[in-house]
Design a protein around this motif. Structure first.
Motif, PDB file in Angstrom:
ATOM      1  N   HIS D  54      24.410  23.622  31.919  1.00 51.51           N
ATOM      2  CA  HIS D  54      24.611  22.332  31.268  1.00 51.51           C
ATOM      3  C   HIS D  54      26.084  21.929  31.327  1.00 51.51           C
ATOM      4  CE1 HIS D  54      25.392  19.652  27.835  1.00 51.51           C
ATOM      5  NE2 HIS D  54      24.210  19.152  28.135  1.00 51.51           N
ATOM      6  N   HIS D  55      26.957  22.887  31.039  1.00 53.89           N
ATOM      7  CA  HIS D  55      28.393  22.612  31.043  1.00 53.89           C
ATOM      8  C   HIS D  55      28.860  22.113  32.413  1.00 53.89           C
ATOM      9  CE1 HIS D  55      32.628  22.932  30.122  1.00 53.89           C
ATOM     10  NE2 HIS D  55      32.804  23.824  31.067  1.00 53.89           N
ATOM     11  N   LEU D  56      28.414  22.834  33.458  1.00 56.84           N
ATOM     12  CA  LEU D  56      28.851  22.474  34.812  1.00 56.84           C
ATOM     13  C   LEU D  56      28.303  21.094  35.209  1.00 56.84           C
ATOM     14  CD1 LEU D  56      28.214  25.895  36.586  1.00 56.84           C
ATOM     15  CD2 LEU D  56      30.448  24.879  36.137  1.00 56.84           C
ATOM     16  N   GLY D  57      27.048  20.852  34.886  1.00 55.14           N
ATOM     17  CA  GLY D  57      26.398  19.618  35.341  1.00 55.14           C
ATOM     18  C   GLY D  57      26.836  18.397  34.558  1.00 55.14           C
ATOM     19  N   CYS D  59      29.817  18.299  31.516  1.00 53.04           N
ATOM     20  CA  CYS D  59      31.255  18.254  31.177  1.00 53.04           C
ATOM     21  C   CYS D  59      32.131  18.392  32.428  1.00 53.04           C
ATOM     22  CB  CYS D  59      31.617  19.376  30.198  1.00 53.04           C
ATOM     23  SG  CYS D  59      30.408  19.603  28.900  1.00 53.04           S
ATOM     24  N   VAL D  60      31.840  19.395  33.262  1.00 52.43           N
ATOM     25  CA  VAL D  60      32.764  19.681  34.362  1.00 52.43           C
ATOM     26  C   VAL D  60      32.803  18.538  35.368  1.00 52.43           C
ATOM     27  CG1 VAL D  60      33.263  21.235  36.291  1.00 52.43           C
ATOM     28  CG2 VAL D  60      32.609  22.173  34.078  1.00 52.43           C
ATOM     29  N   VAL D  61      31.642  17.984  35.671  1.00 52.30           N
ATOM     30  CA  VAL D  61      31.631  16.853  36.606  1.00 52.30           C
ATOM     31  C   VAL D  61      32.515  15.734  36.062  1.00 52.30           C
ATOM     32  CG1 VAL D  61      30.187  15.073  37.673  1.00 52.30           C
ATOM     33  CG2 VAL D  61      29.354  17.415  37.538  1.00 52.30           C
ATOM     34  N   GLN D  63      34.970  16.011  33.853  1.00 49.73           N
ATOM     35  CA  GLN D  63      36.371  16.456  33.844  1.00 49.73           C
ATOM     36  C   GLN D  63      37.005  16.335  35.227  1.00 49.73           C
ATOM     37  OE1 GLN D  63      35.456  20.357  32.322  1.00 49.73           O
ATOM     38  NE2 GLN D  63      36.225  19.925  30.272  1.00 49.73           N
ATOM     39  N   MET D  64      36.224  16.708  36.246  1.00 47.90           N
ATOM     40  CA  MET D  64      36.798  16.723  37.587  1.00 47.90           C
ATOM     41  C   MET D  64      36.921  15.328  38.173  1.00 47.90           C
ATOM     42  SD  MET D  64      35.657  20.208  39.469  1.00 47.90           S
ATOM     43  CE  MET D  64      36.329  21.788  38.864  1.00 47.90           C
ATOM     44  N   LYS D  65      35.995  14.441  37.804  1.00 46.28           N
ATOM     45  CA  LYS D  65      36.129  13.055  38.251  1.00 46.28           C
ATOM     46  C   LYS D  65      37.283  12.379  37.507  1.00 46.28           C
ATOM     47  CE  LYS D  65      31.601  12.091  40.159  1.00 46.28           C
ATOM     48  NZ  LYS D  65      30.256  11.524  40.008  1.00 46.28           N
ATOM     49  N   GLY D  66      37.514  12.815  36.266  1.00 47.71           N
ATOM     50  CA  GLY D  66      38.654  12.298  35.516  1.00 47.71           C
ATOM     51  C   GLY D  66      39.907  13.052  35.927  1.00 47.71           C
ATOM     52  N   SER D  69      40.812  18.277  35.979  1.00 50.29           N
ATOM     53  CA  SER D  69      40.403  19.390  36.837  1.00 50.29           C
ATOM     54  C   SER D  69      41.053  20.715  36.450  1.00 50.29           C
ATOM     55  CB  SER D  69      40.705  19.075  38.303  1.00 50.29           C
ATOM     56  OG  SER D  69      39.949  17.970  38.712  1.00 50.29           O
ATOM     57  N   LYS D  71      42.119  21.939  33.622  1.00 55.56           N
ATOM     58  CA  LYS D  71      41.449  22.460  32.417  1.00 55.56           C
ATOM     59  C   LYS D  71      40.065  22.998  32.776  1.00 55.56           C
ATOM     60  CE  LYS D  71      40.049  20.822  27.740  1.00 55.56           C
ATOM     61  NZ  LYS D  71      38.592  21.005  27.694  1.00 55.56           N
ATOM     62  N   VAL D  73      38.875  24.026  35.671  1.00 57.21           N
ATOM     63  CA  VAL D  73      38.968  25.232  36.502  1.00 57.21           C
ATOM     64  C   VAL D  73      39.318  26.443  35.641  1.00 57.21           C
ATOM     65  CG1 VAL D  73      40.303  26.379  38.313  1.00 57.21           C
ATOM     66  CG2 VAL D  73      39.550  24.011  38.632  1.00 57.21           C
ATOM     67  N   ILE D  76      36.304  27.609  33.560  1.00 62.25           N
ATOM     68  CA  ILE D  76      35.236  28.275  34.321  1.00 62.25           C
ATOM     69  C   ILE D  76      35.682  29.700  34.683  1.00 62.25           C
ATOM     70  CG2 ILE D  76      33.818  28.247  36.410  1.00 62.25           C
ATOM     71  CD1 ILE D  76      34.169  25.171  36.413  1.00 62.25           C
TER      72      ILE D  76
END
Lengths: 85, 85, 85, 85
Positions: D54-57, D59-61, D63-66, D69, D71, D73, D76
């Motif tokens: 859930h986190h990867l799909g 929050c991380v998406v 975060q990385m689009k914003g 990245s 934070k 990385v 994870i």
């Protein structure tokens, strides 16, 4: 013979470690390299299992029948905690 | 007494598992929940270490001095391989 | 350069795997061989950490900014589950 | 709903931790208690896997689009290294 089998397995593992170097040299995809490295660690774990089985069935039985139970216990606990890594 | 100590530890772990439920209910940050869950597993591993030490120092010594070495060896290997998970 | 550093580390690991073969040939104490094998696995885990950090900071950021989030997520989960072994 | 499912799983795990206390109270065989504790940890690992996915799909998406990245990385990697324990 058990020793020969273990050495043969370790030779394969040595070759796999060389393979990892090639993968890095040739810029293979990180995920594939990590997957292959995990397989190498699994191979080492299998070698450890054989060694531990031998250790328990031979050395430890002797140690515990003799007067070395505390040493035997401490060493098994140490190996057990290494496992976690 | 050793038994009391283990039960006290498990009561703390039980409370931590309830804490995890609260964290999920309150939409806490996933990374914090995973970190907390890892701490709970570490607590369980500590309990297992105490149990294993007791098992090795008592049951296994008796088994190996008696006629139950193969059973003792098989069980330690089983516990060792569980560790990997 | 990062690649050179990784290859150097893997050369050391390759030498350690040869060392394990020597230990077995020379009938070293099982517990010492298992301890050394654990150190080799730790070395491989360190290499994996560097690779994963690089993967996350480069490939995954690109994948997630592009249209490949599901692939990126699936691969990180796969690597994460390998870790357990 | 995903949250409900996770809480249900954690309730089961909470019950299993109470079961471990009973096993110790009733002097069950150490190896059986350790085996059961391993099952509890496996249950927690399964919960972590769902949380991480859930986190990867999500929050991380984001975060990385914003602009987050680094934070993402770092977090994870932290979770990945917890796994080893």
């Amino acid at each position: 013979m058990e020793k020969e089998k273990l050495i043969r397995r370790l030779k394969i593992i040595e070759g796999q470690v060389r393979g990892l170097q090639e993968m890095i040299k040739n810029d293979k995809y990180c995920v594939d390299i990590i997957t292959q490295s995990s397989a190498v660690k699994q191979g080492l774990s299998n070698v450890e299992d054989i060694l531990l089985e031998h250790h328990l069935g031979h050395c430890v039985v002797k140690q515990m029948k003799g007067d070395e139970s505390p040493k035997a216990v401490a060493e098994i606990l140490k190996v057990y905690q290494l496992k976690r890594k």
